[in-house]
Enzyme design. Structure first.
Site, mmCIF file in Angstrom:
data_model
loop_
_atom_site.group_PDB
_atom_site.id
_atom_site.type_symbol
_atom_site.label_atom_id
_atom_site.label_comp_id
_atom_site.label_asym_id
_atom_site.label_seq_id
_atom_site.Cartn_x
_atom_site.Cartn_y
_atom_site.Cartn_z
ATOM 1 N N PRO A 27 0.827 -1.209 0.000
ATOM 2 C CA PRO A 27 0.000 0.000 0.000
ATOM 3 C C PRO A 27 0.862 1.260 0.000
ATOM 4 C CG PRO A 27 -0.018 -1.079 2.170
ATOM 5 C CD PRO A 27 0.676 -2.003 1.219
ATOM 6 N N GLY A 182 -3.237 -1.498 10.537
ATOM 7 C CA GLY A 182 -2.972 -1.473 11.978
ATOM 8 C C GLY A 182 -1.534 -1.083 12.278
ATOM 9 N N TYR A 186 -0.398 4.975 12.655
ATOM 10 C CA TYR A 186 -1.761 5.501 12.527
ATOM 11 C C TYR A 186 -2.637 5.037 13.700
ATOM 12 C CZ TYR A 186 0.016 6.991 8.037
ATOM 13 O OH TYR A 186 0.782 7.603 7.074
ATOM 14 N N ARG A 234 -2.498 -5.106 8.739
ATOM 15 C CA ARG A 234 -1.069 -4.771 8.636
ATOM 16 C C ARG A 234 -0.534 -4.366 10.008
ATOM 17 N NH1 ARG A 234 2.764 -0.790 5.047
ATOM 18 N NH2 ARG A 234 3.630 -2.534 3.929
HETATM 19 C C1 LIG Z 1 5.087 6.895 -1.077
HETATM 20 C C2 LIG Z 1 4.766 5.859 -0.050
HETATM 21 C C3 LIG Z 1 3.497 5.810 0.499
HETATM 22 C C4 LIG Z 1 3.169 4.851 1.450
HETATM 23 N N1 LIG Z 1 1.863 4.786 1.918
HETATM 24 C C5 LIG Z 1 1.494 3.745 2.705
HETATM 25 C C6 LIG Z 1 0.129 3.515 3.013
HETATM 26 O O1 LIG Z 1 -0.786 4.232 2.576
HETATM 27 N N2 LIG Z 1 -0.173 2.466 3.798
HETATM 28 C C7 LIG Z 1 0.779 1.622 4.298
HETATM 29 O O2 LIG Z 1 0.480 0.677 5.017
HETATM 30 N N3 LIG Z 1 2.102 1.811 3.990
HETATM 31 C C8 LIG Z 1 2.467 2.823 3.195
HETATM 32 N N4 LIG Z 1 3.772 2.953 2.804
HETATM 33 C C9 LIG Z 1 4.763 1.966 3.244
HETATM 34 C C10 LIG Z 1 4.954 0.885 2.187
HETATM 35 O O3 LIG Z 1 3.784 0.081 2.100
HETATM 36 C C11 LIG Z 1 6.134 -0.010 2.542
HETATM 37 O O4 LIG Z 1 5.929 -0.557 3.824
HETATM 38 C C12 LIG Z 1 7.472 0.711 2.532
HETATM 39 O O5 LIG Z 1 7.649 1.410 1.309
HETATM 40 C C13 LIG Z 1 8.620 -0.255 2.737
HETATM 41 O O6 LIG Z 1 8.612 -1.253 1.726
HETATM 42 P P1 LIG Z 1 9.712 -1.230 0.544
HETATM 43 O O7 LIG Z 1 11.033 -1.400 1.233
HETATM 44 O O8 LIG Z 1 9.351 -2.371 -0.348
HETATM 45 O O9 LIG Z 1 9.612 0.100 -0.111
HETATM 46 C C14 LIG Z 1 4.140 3.924 1.883
HETATM 47 C C15 LIG Z 1 5.433 3.977 1.323
HETATM 48 C C16 LIG Z 1 5.744 4.908 0.366
HETATM 49 C C17 LIG Z 1 7.124 4.904 -0.242
#
Ligand SMILES: Cc1cc2nc3c(=O)[nH]c(=O)nc-3n(C[C@H](O)[C@H](O)[C@H](O)COP(=O)(O)O)c2cc1C
Length: 366
Positions: A27, A182, A186, A234
């Site tokens: 997400p 979760g 937040y 989550r």
């Molecule tokens: C631009 C951006 C927006 C994000 N928005 C959310 C979100 O709305 N909900 C959520 O659970 N995590 C959010 N995250 C966290 C990501 O789901 C993820 O946990 C994080 O990027 C680490 O994973 P990665 O190493 O694959 O990037 C966001 C991350 C990024 C980069």
């Protein structure tokens, strides 16, 4: 025996369905909805690319659930009325058209909301000023304001908000499943975290009380959508406003959190850490492995720096069911196709998210 290289590309059962592979889009909030919270045509094009690129599951950005205190960001999409729910239809269809499943992530920002067109103050478990600073790429500036303590009546309203949004997501938008947010600091994570929750009622105190609101949201959503709709939650230690937080009870906290989630009726637990494979508490298992240990019959999704495919394979081969990619998917909306064809993955370029985190036309050309 499964071909080592192929685990990520092998099908996986989830809540009575089969996802075509074990690679999911994490997400990610992109603040590209209209001012009144409707998903846009640009979002439909953005999300469809991940399905065209071969991901088996696309989890949306966090969607706000009510017209009280849930909205976190201006131009965040909502699911608070039929109009907003219908606006998701083309997004969902675009994802499903290419054989991927579409899950809606439902989110209440609580004390770290930095843009809410319905209310001008925030609510949180306790009236404690959040750590850290608002995120500039979501139009925030300076410290978070001190929230008001949420009342038990408002807790019930917030829970109802999750349940109603979930019903709209499934019945109107056509989503295949629901993820309850979760994690990451937040509202539900504010309840779980001792330093943002100093309540002395049934929602505060020991960790078994601090996870209660999450369990009540799960139970209300499950009752509202029925037993057949895939439902996940989550969970994290780190937060957008406190990256390095660790559960002070370590493994004992993990046992309470994952054990109670295992009994809650969720189909999956989505665990996110900065580096998913690292020991959660300095030594021992990773947080995702603790989830597997204490919720052995629940599907486990792991997230965190898994865009190195070798690493993702190792995590999957250690018993985790799916991996989700954030930055890796932004850089490579076609990550699974590249992986299948041994084409090098692109590195993530953080400038995509600046100065605002909204979707850029240049991404849609990738
Ligand atoms: C631009 C951006 C927006 C994000 N928005 C959310 C979100 O709305 N909900 C959520 O659970 N995590 C959010 N995250 C966290 C990501 O789901 C993820 O946990 C994080 O990027 C680490 O994973 P990665 O190493 O694959 O990037 C966001 C991350 C990024 C980069």
């Amino acid at each position: 025996m499964t071909d080592h290289h192929q685990t990520a590309l092998s099908p996986v059962p989830l809540a009575g369905r089969t996802l075509k592979n074990r690679l999911a889009v994490a997400p990610m909030t992109r603040v590209t909805a209209s001012d009144d919270g409707n998903a846009t045509e640009m979002m439909a094009r953005y999300y469809e690319r991940f399905a065209i690129g071969g991901f088996g599951l696309v989890i949306t950005e966090g969607i706000y659930t009510d017209r009280a205190h849930s909205q976190g960001y201006l131009n965040q999409p909502g699911l608070t009325d039929d109009g907003q729910a219908n606006a998701w239809k083309p997004v969902v269809k675009g994802i499903q058209r290419h054989g991927a499943a579409a899950f809606a992530q439902l989110m209440h920002a609580g004390g770290i909301s930095q843009g809410n067109r319905f209310r001008h103050f925030n609510v949180a478990p306790s009236a404690t000023q959040p750590k850290g600073e608002q995120m500039a790429f979501y139009r925030g500036e300076g410290r978070y304001p001190v929230p008001q303590e949420i009342s038990v009546e408002q807790i019930d309203e917030a829970i109802d908000g999750f349940a109603s949004a979930a019903v709209r997501a499934v019945d109107l938008s056509g989503f295949d499943g629901i993820e309850i947010h979760g994690a990451n600091g937040y509202l539900l994570d504010q309840f779980l975290t001792s330093y943002t929750n100093s309540r002395d009622d049934k929602y505060g105190g020991p960790i078994a009380n601090r996870i209660r609101m999450t369990l009540e949201v799960i139970s209300a959503v499950r009752a509202a959508v029925g037993s057949k709709v895939p439902l996940g939650v989550r969970i994290s230690q780190g937060k957008v406003n406190d990256f390095h937080h660790k559960w002070e009870g370590g493994e004992k906290d993990a046992e309470v959190v994952f054990g109670s989630l295992a009994d809650s009726g969720v189909d999956y637990i989505h665990v996110t850490e900065f580096e998913a494979w690292k020991p959660a508490f300095g030594s021992g298992l990773s947080l995702a492995q603790y989830a597997k240990k204490f919720a052995p019959n629940t599907t486990i999704l792991a997230n965190g720096s898994l865009h190195d495919a070798e690493r993702a394979e190792q995590v999957l081969n250690s018993g985790i069911d799916l991996v989700t990619l954030g930055r890796g998917a932004l850089a490579n909306p076609d990550f699974p196709m590249r992986y299948a064809q041994s084409i090098a993955q692109r590195d993530f370029n953080p400038s995509i998210l600046g100065p605002l985190a909204n979707i850029k036309e240049t991404e849609l050309e990738m």
